[in-house]
Structure formats: C-alpha cells, structure tokens
Design a protein around this motif. Structure first.
Motif, PDB file in Angstrom:
ATOM      1  N   ARG A   1      -6.676  -1.484  -2.603  1.00 39.49           N
ATOM      2  CA  ARG A   1      -5.403  -1.664  -1.883  1.00 39.49           C
ATOM      3  C   ARG A   1      -5.137  -3.132  -1.583  1.00 39.49           C
ATOM      4  O   ARG A   1      -4.008  -3.597  -1.631  1.00 39.49           O
ATOM      5  CB  ARG A   1      -5.464  -0.823  -0.602  1.00 39.49           C
TER       6      ARG A   1
ATOM      7  N   GLY B   1       0.791  -1.232   0.000  1.00 39.20           N
ATOM      8  CA  GLY B   1       0.000   0.000   0.000  1.00 39.20           C
ATOM      9  C   GLY B   1       0.819   1.276   0.000  1.00 39.20           C
ATOM     10  O   GLY B   1       0.309   2.354   0.295  1.00 39.20           O
ATOM     11  N   ILE B   2       2.101   1.155  -0.340  1.00 38.40           N
ATOM     12  CA  ILE B   2       2.964   2.338  -0.321  1.00 38.40           C
ATOM     13  C   ILE B   2       3.122   2.889  -1.737  1.00 38.40           C
ATOM     14  O   ILE B   2       3.274   2.127  -2.691  1.00 38.40           O
ATOM     15  CB  ILE B   2       4.353   1.968   0.241  1.00 38.40           C
TER      16      ILE B   2
ATOM     17  N   ILE C   1     -10.795   2.983  -3.070  1.00 41.28           N
ATOM     18  CA  ILE C   1      -9.325   3.004  -2.928  1.00 41.28           C
ATOM     19  C   ILE C   1      -8.910   1.958  -1.901  1.00 41.28           C
ATOM     20  O   ILE C   1      -7.978   1.175  -2.114  1.00 41.28           O
ATOM     21  CB  ILE C   1      -8.837   4.409  -2.496  1.00 41.28           C
ATOM     22  N   ALA C   2      -9.657   1.921  -0.782  1.00 43.18           N
ATOM     23  CA  ALA C   2      -9.347   0.964   0.280  1.00 43.18           C
ATOM     24  C   ALA C   2      -9.488  -0.474  -0.232  1.00 43.18           C
ATOM     25  O   ALA C   2      -8.645  -1.331   0.056  1.00 43.18           O
ATOM     26  CB  ALA C   2     -10.259   1.197   1.484  1.00 43.18           C
TER      27      ALA C   2
ATOM     28  N   ARG D   1      -3.802   4.001  -9.385  1.00 42.19           N
ATOM     29  CA  ARG D   1      -2.662   4.824  -8.948  1.00 42.19           C
ATOM     30  C   ARG D   1      -2.702   5.113  -7.458  1.00 42.19           C
ATOM     31  O   ARG D   1      -1.663   5.216  -6.815  1.00 42.19           O
ATOM     32  CB  ARG D   1      -2.661   6.156  -9.701  1.00 42.19           C
ATOM     33  N   ARG D   2      -3.913   5.278  -6.912  1.00 47.49           N
ATOM     34  CA  ARG D   2      -4.016   5.673  -5.510  1.00 47.49           C
ATOM     35  C   ARG D   2      -3.822   4.512  -4.539  1.00 47.49           C
ATOM     36  O   ARG D   2      -3.558   4.721  -3.363  1.00 47.49           O
ATOM     37  CB  ARG D   2      -5.403   6.310  -5.250  1.00 47.49           C
ATOM     38  N   ALA D   3      -3.999   3.268  -5.022  1.00 43.80           N
ATOM     39  CA  ALA D   3      -4.098   2.154  -4.089  1.00 43.80           C
ATOM     40  C   ALA D   3      -2.744   1.653  -3.576  1.00 43.80           C
ATOM     41  O   ALA D   3      -2.683   0.982  -2.557  1.00 43.80           O
ATOM     42  CB  ALA D   3      -4.855   1.007  -4.746  1.00 43.80           C
ATOM     43  N   GLY D   4      -1.667   1.975  -4.281  1.00 40.97           N
ATOM     44  CA  GLY D   4      -0.367   1.463  -3.850  1.00 40.97           C
ATOM     45  C   GLY D   4      -0.313  -0.053  -3.873  1.00 40.97           C
ATOM     46  O   GLY D   4       0.139  -0.682  -2.924  1.00 40.97           O
TER      47      GLY D   4
END
Lengths: 412, 297
Positions: free
Chosen positions: B67, A148-149, B63-64, B89-92
C-alpha cells in the motif's frame, strides 16, 4: 662485483615476476572480455529474436484464461436440501449420492486499460440433465486510485466473512460450512459497487463498504427502487515473527427482503441483519510451507430478521459458527478437521410454517485428507458425520479439483 | 477545507523530503537496492532465505507494505505469479502497477536460461519466460544494478546524482570482487553436482558446473520414491561431488540420495540471510564459492 650481479639478478627476477603477474592479469581480463563479448553477442541475438518474433497476432491481448473442473463421488443415505428453521437460498444441501459433476468454471481476467482490471467467471453446471450456465462473477476494479482506495463494480463476491471471497475450488472441504449454506446460500454475491481503503500502516487495516442492488440471497431483487442491501466490513491482519500470520475480520450488513421465497411457497418480507466475525491464523516453520503448515480458521454468524413470514409477524434470531483446522504434513498431503453448527430461535408464532423451530441445533463433524501432486490438481476424500436433520448419518465424499490454464492466485 | 488542504499537502510531499518506500520480493534485491540507495530508502522484504518465492501467499502484512510502496522490486519472469498480482490489486496503489516506473522486474534486464520449447503443464510448473533464479550469476547482478539505479533516479530525481555515484562505487567494488571470483571459479570448472530444483542454473552457467541430475524430474513437482530410485541407479556408477539445494527446499530427497551415494548434501545459501555470515551480495558469493570449493576435490 658479485654483489652487483646478485642485485641485478634479483632486480630482473622481480621484474619478470611482475611481468608474469601482469601477463596473468591481462590474460584474465582478455578472457573475461571474451566472455563478455560472447555474452553480448548472445544477448544481441536474443534481443533480435525477441523483437523479430514479437507477434502481431490478434490473440496477443487475450486475457489470462483458466478453467476449473470439479467432480465427486458421494455416498449419502438421506441427505438434505434445506436446514430446519431456515428459509433456504442459493444452492445448498448435500446433493445426491453417486457420481456427479460439480460446477465447471471458466475464468478470464486482464487489465482493461491503465485504469481498470476486469474479471469474468462463468459457471457451467449440470442440473438433472439440464446444463445451467451461470454468471458467477463479472467485475471491474480500479487500479490507479491514490491513497489506498480501490473501487470494484459489477457482480462480485462480498467481502463479508473470510471464506466468502474464495472460489469453492479453493475450499478445504468438499462442501461449504453450514453457516455459509444457511446465511449466504453458499456464497453471498453482490451486484453493485464496493469501495475499500487500506490504511498506510504496517499492520493491515482495511475498511470497506458494499451496496447491493442484486437478488443474491439473503437480499431479494427490487432493482427499480433502492439498493436492497448494504454491508460494512473491516479486516485487520499481520505477522508474528516469520512463522505466524493472522487476519481478523468483522462485517455487518442489512438486506431488504421483498417476498423472498425459499424452497417452500412461504414468503418473507422484512429486514435481515447479519453480523459476521472471522479469524484465520496460519503457521509454517520459518514461514516455509513447502513441507509443513497449519491453518486454523473460524467464523461466527449472527442474524436477526424482522418482518412478515408466511402472513405471520416474525422476529427471529439465528446464529451459527464453524471451526476448522488444516495440517499439511508432507509436501503433497493435507489433513483437515471441521465442526460446523447453526441454531435457530424463530419463536412460537412460526409453528406450522416452513421455518418452525426444530428445537435442536444442526451440526456436522467432518474429516478430510487431500493429495495435490502439483499446484494444479487435488484429490480429496472426506467423511462427514451429519446431524443437520434429527437423524444422524455418515457421508463419504471423493472429490477431484483440476485447474487448467492460468496460474491460480495464492489468496490468503 | 483545511482538512482537504492538509491531505493535499501530504500528497504533495516530494520524495526527496522523505525516504523512498521499497517493497522487495526477495532478499537479494533488497540488498542490491540498499547498496544503490543507502539511507534514502525504507525496505520491506516479502520473503526470507527460508521461504520459497514460488509458494508465498498474499498475506495481510504484504498488502499493508504494498500500500505504501513507491517502488516494487521483484524478480519477475513469473516467479511471483501466485501472489504478486493479487498484492498489486489489493493494495490500492496506482504507483506500482505493472508497467509503471514503480514496478521493477529484474529478470527483464538479463539473458534468461532454460526458456522452454514446450509450454505445457505436463512438464511441471514451467516458466514460459525462462528460469527466474537469475541472481546467482554476478554479471546479472551488475546489469540489474545499472537498470535499478536508473529507476531509482526516475522515481526520486532529486537525488539522481547520488544514485549515480553510488552505482559507480558499487560497480567498481563488484568488478574487483568478480575478478577474484572468476579466478576462484577456474578450480570449480566441471564440478559435477546433483541439484534438487533448477535453482542454480545461472550459478552453474557462470562457474561451468556440471549439473548431472535434477531431483525434481519436472520443475516444482516433488520427486517420487520411484524417480529417486531410478536416479540413484543412474548416478551410482559415477556419483557427483554432492547434492545441492536451497535452504527452503525439502531436505528429504537430497538427504536420501546423498546418504545412498555417500556424497555430501550441500545446502548453499541461495540468498541473503541464509546463515549469519551471508549479510549482503558479496558475502553471498563468497560463501557459495567457499562451500563449493570445500567439495571440489
């Protein structure tokens, strides 16, 4: 004998009807086989076409390119280009009456390779007959880190506040709220690095940090020594049923200002600490925003600055907030209302300087209506009752926002 | 040091020891993957039958969910272009980026209709890769199922035999159902209908329906009063059997037109969850066919 014949007849009838059923089924199978064969041929053809038309042209790897055109007609009596009690940074204020081109924006983005994603935004603006080209964003982001980074580096919009990470063409009003103008000079841009982490939870919990070497207000350039500013931020958000969603954020940052100047020649050297709390809530019937939706958002800013301002010891506190609500009431139409305000308490020592306490709040009330026949164009009319200066004034804005090329992102 | 070891232990937990986290963009893919994987997965669905998959925003809950996803199953063909790239892109999460095994786009595996010749926004919100609403043709479901089962086995190799067996079972049940549907389809051949958006092109292609008019003259652009009036005039001499739309499309234009032509407005389920009856892909097709049959005569 008759019974035997009857039995035989029935037997034959059953067999014939069985045969008929089987024939019908075979015909259906044959038909579906024919259909399948037909489709197979078409599929083969399309595959052949897809493969044979596969371009080897040098522009195959072009990034996705988009351009934004913004322009407005404004009716403003006096207007302002700084807020009483604040040292101004960035480009703020009402701008001029009449027709003016806003920033035109050119954006390119694409995956760099399997590890990075890159984005470049160039702004082109007309400043009194001179064309000014600005590097608005130039960043790359990791896409392949685990747990998640993600890490972003380059020039990017800070994750402080809610509105800051949006481009101005996505704003709901023709201008940014007063706290954004006062504390960020419109938008806070970081030249540096950002790391963020999304927690493995069903509620969104995100924390991150930024280090800024740049000169974007409220920091000031001093690249040779140490980073001039840092920020810590966190965001929490989720859904309530299908119809509601929300996000709340909190950020705190500190910037070293070294001989920071505003529109006057007064210089500030010292620390600038800013805390921002933001909240947004959205509603649409069953989560379907096709015809109706409601958005409610607010942010609160609190800043304290200590140091030396124009040769005087300075220990000032400023705060500001805004609340706004946008209602989509028909597929193409939205209406919005906003109240924004900033307040200063800079103390008696600064009387006579450019940030002398005005002894009153600066505030505005705005109403807007916009019309978007597609996702790519928007026309807006806005009325603002402006009380930034002592004298209240009425302002009208007509604005167009056009988006060319790449499909925009539906940022929350 | 102990802490670091612990983190690596969690990271190294093989998928076979836990459920595969699935992020499905639309309910039809959530249903299909449940058919193919049973209890081996945890599914999050981004949209409901009442939400337009073009219009969604990259909201925090998504997004959560992104992830922690091991496999993202979407339609593709630019249907989710407004929000899916932003979520990625936001989820990492490196496992589910475009091009990796964890990113599955169903439209890649079927023949797409209505690939535009002219790719220009003056033509509306056109999809250069063709009409993305592929799931209302039963053969498309069958093809996507084949590809999806392979992908599940690639993500979670420990259970590949189980995915194989489940696929065979699903394809058998689906073939029997298709056989029945094809039989019922004969009575619907040539049925004339007007449609709000080009949401049912694949259904029309399969059933040989005749979509005589689309209320949106350009995809994604709501029809104006003048356009509807022109449509009314055009359709009055020989009105279609009904106006079809999805549950999420604005009801006003199709109500207006169906009232004036005195023909029914038919809200087809479009995807799973639209009515209490539509609980999986089988009932989706059953109910859709039944609703059309009611208006076929």
């Amino acid at each position: 004998m008759r019974q035997l014949v009857e039995e035989m007849r029935q037997d034959y009838e059953t067999r014939i009807s069985d045969l008929e059923d089987r024939l019908a089924r075979t015909e259906r199978l044959a038909k579906s086989a024919r259909d399948d064969a037909g489709e197979a041929v078409e599929l083969a053809e399309q595959t052949a076409i897809d493969q044979s038309s596969g371009a080897s042209a040098p522009n195959t790897f072009n990034p996705s390119i988009g351009a934004i055109l913004i322009g407005r007609y404004a009716d403003i009596d006096q207007g302002w280009d700084e807020i009483p009690g604040f040292q101004s940074g960035g480009e703020i204020g009402t701008g001029d009456s009449g027709f003016s081109l806003g920033e035109a924006e050119i954006n390119m983005k694409a995956s760099v390779d399997s590890l990075y994603y890159g984005n470049l935004t160039i702004s082109v603006a007309d400043e009194g007959g001179q064309t000014e080209v600005g590097l608005e964003e130039a960043w790359l982001q990791t896409t392949d880190l685990p747990l998640g980074i993600s890490v972003t580096g380059g020039r990017f919009f800070s994750a402080s506040g809610y509105l800051n990470s949006f481009h101005i063409h996505a704003d709901d009003f023709a201008d940014r709220p007063l706290p954004y103008q006062a504390f960020f000079g419109g938008a806070y841009t970081v030249d540096g690095i950002q790391a963020r982490w999304v927690a493995p939870t069903s509620l969104l919990v995100e924390v991150g940090s930024e280090i800024n070497w740049g000169s974007g207000f409220p920091a000031s350039a001093n690249r040779e020594t140490s980073p001039g500013a840092w920020t810590l931020f966190s965001k929490v958000g989720g859904d309530v049923g299908d119809s509601h969603s929300w996000q709340a954020g909190l950020s705190h940052g500190s910037a070293d200002a070294v001989e920071r100047s505003g529109s006057s020649s007064d210089l500030f050297t010292g620390d600038s600490d800013l805390t921002v709390a933001d909240f947004v809530w959205k509603w649409a019937p069953q989560g379907n925003s096709t015809s109706r939706s409601l958005k409610f958002q607010g942010e609160y800013f609190r800043r304290s600055e200590q140091g030396v301002f124009a040769g005087n010891p300075y220990n000032g506190d400023q705060d500001g907030w805004y609340l706004q609500s946008i209602l989509k009431f028909a597929p193409l139409w939205r209406v919005g209302i906003r109240h924004d305000v900033v307040d200063v308490s800079n103390g008696p020592l600064l009387v006579g300087t450019s940030i002398e306490d005005p002894g009153r709040s600066s505030f505005r009330n705005s109403l807007m209506v916009d019309w978007s026949p597609s996702e790519f164009s928007r026309l807006r009319v806005q009325y603002t009752n402006d009380n930034v200066l002592a004298e209240s004034e009425h302002q009208w804005y007509l604005q167009y926002i056009m988006s060319l090329g790449a499909h925009g992102a539906h940022q929350y | 040091m102990i802490r670091i070891t612990l983190i690596f232990l969690i990271l190294a937990t093989p998928l076979s020891a836990r459920a595969v986290n699935i992020f499905a963009c639309e309910p039809e893919w959530a249903s299909l993957v449940t058919e193919l994987a049973g209890d081996n997965i945890e599914v999050t669905v981004a949209t409901t039958a009442f939400q337009d998959p073009h219009q969604l925003q990259a909201k925090p809950s998504l997004i959560a969910a992104m992830r922690s996803a091991d496999l993202v199953i979407c339609t593709g063909a630019d249907l989710e272009i407004g929000w899916l790239p932003l979520l990625l892109r936001r989820a990492g999460n490196g496992n589910i980026q475009a091009g990796s095994p964890g990113n599955f786009a169903a439209a890649e595996f079927v023949r797409r209709l209505e690939i535009p010749k002219l790719i220009d926004r003056s033509q509306g919100d056109v999809h250069p890769q063709g009409n993305p609403h592929i799931h209302l043709h039963p053969r498309n479901i069958s093809r996507v199922a084949d590809a999806l089962a392979l992908r599940l086995a690639e993500i979670d190799p420990g259970k590949s035999a189980e995915y194989d067996a489940r696929l065979a079972d699903f394809q058998e049940r689906w073939a029997i159902a298709m056989d029945q549907w094809d039989e019922r389809a004969e009575a619907l051949s040539g049925l004339r209908l007007a449609s709000h958006h080009r949401s049912f092109s694949y259904l029309a292609d399969w059933l040989d329906l005749e979509i005589v008019a689309t209320l949106e003259s350009k995809p994604g652009i709501p029809p104006s009063g003048a356009q509807l009036a022109a449509l009314l005039e055009q359709l009055t001499p020989n009105p279609p059997a009904g106006v079809i739309r999805t549950p999420y499309e604005n009801e006003k234009p199709s109500k207006w037109l169906s009232d004036r032509l005195d023909i029914p407005e038919i809200v087809l389920p479009f995807t799973i969850g639209a009515t209490d009856e539509v609980v999986d892909l089988f009932t989706l097709y059953d109910v859709t066919l039944r609703m059309l049959e009611e208006h076929a005569n």
